[in-house]
Scaffold this motif. Structure first.
Motif, PDB file in Angstrom:
ATOM      1  N   ALA A 122       0.828  -1.209   0.000  1.00  0.00           N
ATOM      2  CA  ALA A 122       0.000   0.000   0.000  1.00  0.00           C
ATOM      3  C   ALA A 122       0.860   1.255   0.000  1.00  0.00           C
ATOM      4  N   SER A 123       1.946   1.239   0.793  1.00  0.00           N
ATOM      5  CA  SER A 123       2.844   2.397   0.831  1.00  0.00           C
ATOM      6  C   SER A 123       3.553   2.588  -0.503  1.00  0.00           C
ATOM      7  N   ASP A 124       4.018   1.475  -1.084  1.00  0.00           N
ATOM      8  CA  ASP A 124       4.676   1.555  -2.388  1.00  0.00           C
ATOM      9  C   ASP A 124       3.727   2.084  -3.457  1.00  0.00           C
ATOM     10  N   ASP A 125       2.493   1.585  -3.423  1.00  0.00           N
ATOM     11  CA  ASP A 125       1.507   2.015  -4.415  1.00  0.00           C
ATOM     12  C   ASP A 125       1.317   3.523  -4.357  1.00  0.00           C
ATOM     13  N   ALA A 126       1.232   4.058  -3.161  1.00  0.00           N
ATOM     14  CA  ALA A 126       1.058   5.504  -3.005  1.00  0.00           C
ATOM     15  C   ALA A 126       2.304   6.262  -3.452  1.00  0.00           C
ATOM     16  N   ALA A 127       3.486   5.756  -3.068  1.00  0.00           N
ATOM     17  CA  ALA A 127       4.737   6.444  -3.398  1.00  0.00           C
ATOM     18  C   ALA A 127       5.012   6.448  -4.894  1.00  0.00           C
ATOM     19  N   LEU A 128       4.750   5.327  -5.564  1.00  0.00           N
ATOM     20  CA  LEU A 128       5.073   5.237  -6.981  1.00  0.00           C
ATOM     21  C   LEU A 128       4.135   6.053  -7.858  1.00  0.00           C
ATOM     22  N   ARG A 129       3.022   6.488  -7.325  1.00  0.00           N
ATOM     23  CA  ARG A 129       2.121   7.326  -8.118  1.00  0.00           C
ATOM     24  C   ARG A 129       2.748   8.683  -8.432  1.00  0.00           C
ATOM     25  N   SER A 130       3.800   9.048  -7.714  1.00  0.00           N
ATOM     26  CA  SER A 130       4.468  10.326  -7.988  1.00  0.00           C
ATOM     27  C   SER A 130       5.431  10.235  -9.174  1.00  0.00           C
ATOM     28  N   LEU A 131       5.698   9.020  -9.665  1.00  0.00           N
ATOM     29  CA  LEU A 131       6.581   8.870 -10.818  1.00  0.00           C
ATOM     30  C   LEU A 131       5.855   9.292 -12.089  1.00  0.00           C
ATOM     31  N   PRO A 132       6.598   9.676 -13.115  1.00  0.00           N
ATOM     32  CA  PRO A 132       5.942   9.979 -14.401  1.00  0.00           C
ATOM     33  C   PRO A 132       5.536   8.691 -15.104  1.00  0.00           C
ATOM     34  N   TRP A 133       4.243   8.506 -15.265  1.00  0.00           N
ATOM     35  CA  TRP A 133       3.723   7.307 -15.907  1.00  0.00           C
ATOM     36  C   TRP A 133       3.231   7.643 -17.304  1.00  0.00           C
ATOM     37  N   PRO A 134       3.214   6.688 -18.227  1.00  0.00           N
ATOM     38  CA  PRO A 134       3.590   5.282 -18.045  1.00  0.00           C
ATOM     39  C   PRO A 134       5.098   5.096 -18.031  1.00  0.00           C
ATOM     40  N   LEU A 135       5.536   3.884 -17.659  1.00  0.00           N
ATOM     41  CA  LEU A 135       6.944   3.541 -17.710  1.00  0.00           C
ATOM     42  C   LEU A 135       7.430   3.610 -19.156  1.00  0.00           C
ATOM     43  N   ASP A 136       8.681   4.005 -19.313  1.00  0.00           N
ATOM     44  CA  ASP A 136       9.257   4.053 -20.659  1.00  0.00           C
ATOM     45  C   ASP A 136       9.788   2.689 -21.093  1.00  0.00           C
ATOM     46  N   VAL A 137      10.443   2.001 -20.173  1.00  0.00           N
ATOM     47  CA  VAL A 137      11.036   0.697 -20.496  1.00  0.00           C
ATOM     48  C   VAL A 137      10.813  -0.259 -19.343  1.00  0.00           C
ATOM     49  N   VAL A 138      10.392  -1.470 -19.663  1.00  0.00           N
ATOM     50  CA  VAL A 138      10.309  -2.568 -18.699  1.00  0.00           C
ATOM     51  C   VAL A 138      11.126  -3.732 -19.250  1.00  0.00           C
ATOM     52  N   VAL A 139      12.026  -4.256 -18.433  1.00  0.00           N
ATOM     53  CA  VAL A 139      12.796  -5.447 -18.813  1.00  0.00           C
ATOM     54  C   VAL A 139      12.404  -6.568 -17.863  1.00  0.00           C
ATOM     55  N   LEU A 140      11.743  -7.577 -18.404  1.00  0.00           N
ATOM     56  CA  LEU A 140      11.252  -8.702 -17.626  1.00  0.00           C
ATOM     57  C   LEU A 140      12.199  -9.890 -17.719  1.00  0.00           C
ATOM     58  N   GLY A 141      12.104 -10.758 -16.734  1.00  0.00           N
ATOM     59  CA  GLY A 141      12.724 -12.076 -16.796  1.00  0.00           C
ATOM     60  C   GLY A 141      11.620 -13.121 -16.805  1.00  0.00           C
ATOM     61  N   MET A 142      12.012 -14.376 -16.794  1.00  0.00           N
ATOM     62  CA  MET A 142      11.015 -15.450 -16.767  1.00  0.00           C
ATOM     63  C   MET A 142      11.611 -16.674 -16.094  1.00  0.00           C
ATOM     64  N   GLY A 143      10.829 -17.320 -15.235  1.00  0.00           N
ATOM     65  CA  GLY A 143      11.260 -18.547 -14.596  1.00  0.00           C
ATOM     66  C   GLY A 143      10.877 -19.762 -15.421  1.00  0.00           C
ATOM     67  N   PRO A 144      11.471 -20.926 -15.120  1.00  0.00           N
ATOM     68  CA  PRO A 144      11.137 -22.157 -15.849  1.00  0.00           C
ATOM     69  C   PRO A 144       9.666 -22.541 -15.764  1.00  0.00           C
ATOM     70  N   ASP A 145       8.961 -22.035 -14.745  1.00  0.00           N
ATOM     71  CA  ASP A 145       7.528 -22.322 -14.609  1.00  0.00           C
ATOM     72  C   ASP A 145       6.665 -21.339 -15.392  1.00  0.00           C
ATOM     73  N   GLY A 146       7.306 -20.427 -16.132  1.00  0.00           N
ATOM     74  CA  GLY A 146       6.563 -19.457 -16.912  1.00  0.00           C
ATOM     75  C   GLY A 146       6.152 -18.217 -16.139  1.00  0.00           C
ATOM     76  N   HIS A 147       6.650 -18.047 -14.898  1.00  0.00           N
ATOM     77  CA  HIS A 147       6.305 -16.828 -14.175  1.00  0.00           C
ATOM     78  C   HIS A 147       7.175 -15.671 -14.664  1.00  0.00           C
ATOM     79  N   THR A 148       6.634 -14.477 -14.584  1.00  0.00           N
ATOM     80  CA  THR A 148       7.378 -13.257 -14.869  1.00  0.00           C
ATOM     81  C   THR A 148       6.934 -12.216 -13.867  1.00  0.00           C
ATOM     82  N   ALA A 149       7.787 -11.176 -13.645  1.00  0.00           N
ATOM     83  CA  ALA A 149       7.571 -10.323 -12.485  1.00  0.00           C
ATOM     84  C   ALA A 149       7.405 -11.281 -11.297  1.00  0.00           C
ATOM     85  N   SER A 150       6.414 -11.095 -10.457  1.00  0.00           N
ATOM     86  CA  SER A 150       6.127 -12.109  -9.426  1.00  0.00           C
ATOM     87  C   SER A 150       4.744 -12.693  -9.654  1.00  0.00           C
TER      88      SER A 150
END
Length: 238
Positions: A122-150
């Motif tokens: 909840a605190s992060d959600d409030a704090a990150l709203r002050s960033l300029p959105w949308p994000l310009d670049v997102v670099v994801l990874g992937m686990g062997p189970d097909g998960h990405t991000a969390s």
């Protein structure tokens, strides 16, 4: 580079002969996108994943001639551990990306001391709203189970994490396969990014990706490929 459109999943396949070549190419693409964003709006926001895979990419990116003092770096996801923990994504970023010229960037971590993961989210959600959105670049990874991000397949409330219309920026994640609780950007915020890259290495990850784009797949990474308004750039090396 090959463009693929399989079963609704849209992506560009970028294969490389080895991991150093991949790291250099991905760093170049990300640097170009960040520089373009700085030129257009005076700042740029980059969200990166953790784990061990991106270390070479981080090192290559840190040496790029970007106006780093105009770049904000944050995380796609984070374990609920302090930066001093060897499992901290923030620690990995500090050691490998926020070096050289990139020391001038502003880093926005996800972890902070809180009574629990829900309060932290909840605190992060409030704090990150002050960033300029949308994000310009997102670099994801992937686990062997097909998960990405969390977005773990066994995560509680996975549907909430993967809601493309969610108004949340950060949500908590509880999943037995994840170990400790985690904090993650929602799918809605990831797919809004101007440029999305998926960085995978090794034959096991290629096999997992092939499974994710197969008919009927319900792997979390597939949700990103399906929902992203532009093809995801997949960077792979053996």
């Amino acid at each position: 580079m090959a463009r693929e459109q399989l079963n609704g999943a849209s992506y560009n396949w970028n294969p490389f002969p080895d991991r150093p070549h991949l790291a250099a190419a991905l760093a170049g693409r990300v640097a170009d996108r960040l520089t373009r964003a700085i030129g257009e709006r005076g700042t740029a926001v980059l969200a990166v994943s953790g784990g061990t895979t991106p270390a070479k990419f981080f090192a290559a990116l840190s040496a790029m001639p970007i106006a780093w003092d105009k770049v904000i770096v944050t995380l796609v996801d984070e374990r609920f551990v302090p930066a001093s923990s060897p499992r901290s994504n923030a620690g990995l970023v500090a050691a490998n990306l926020l070096q050289n010229a990139a020391k001038a960037a502003r880093f926005v971590p996800l972890y902070h001391e809180a009574s629990g993961i829900e309060d932290a989210a909840a605190s992060d959600d409030a704090a990150l709203r002050s960033l300029p959105w949308p994000l310009d670049v997102v670099v994801l990874g992937m686990g062997p189970d097909g998960h990405t991000a969390s977005f773990f397949p066994d995560a509680d409330d996975l549907a909430k994490l993967l809601d493309p219309a969610s108004d949340r920026i950060i949500l908590p994640v509880h999943a037995a396969s994840a170990g400790e609780p985690r904090l993650t950007l929602t799918l809605a915020r990831i797919i809004d990014a101007g440029f999305i890259a998926l960085h995978i290495e090794g034959e096991d990850k290629r096999t997992a990706f092939d499974c994710a784009v197969a008919p009927g797949s319900r792997k979390p990474i597939r949700a990103v490929l399906d929902a992203a308004p532009r093809p995801v750039e997949v960077f792979w090396a053996p």
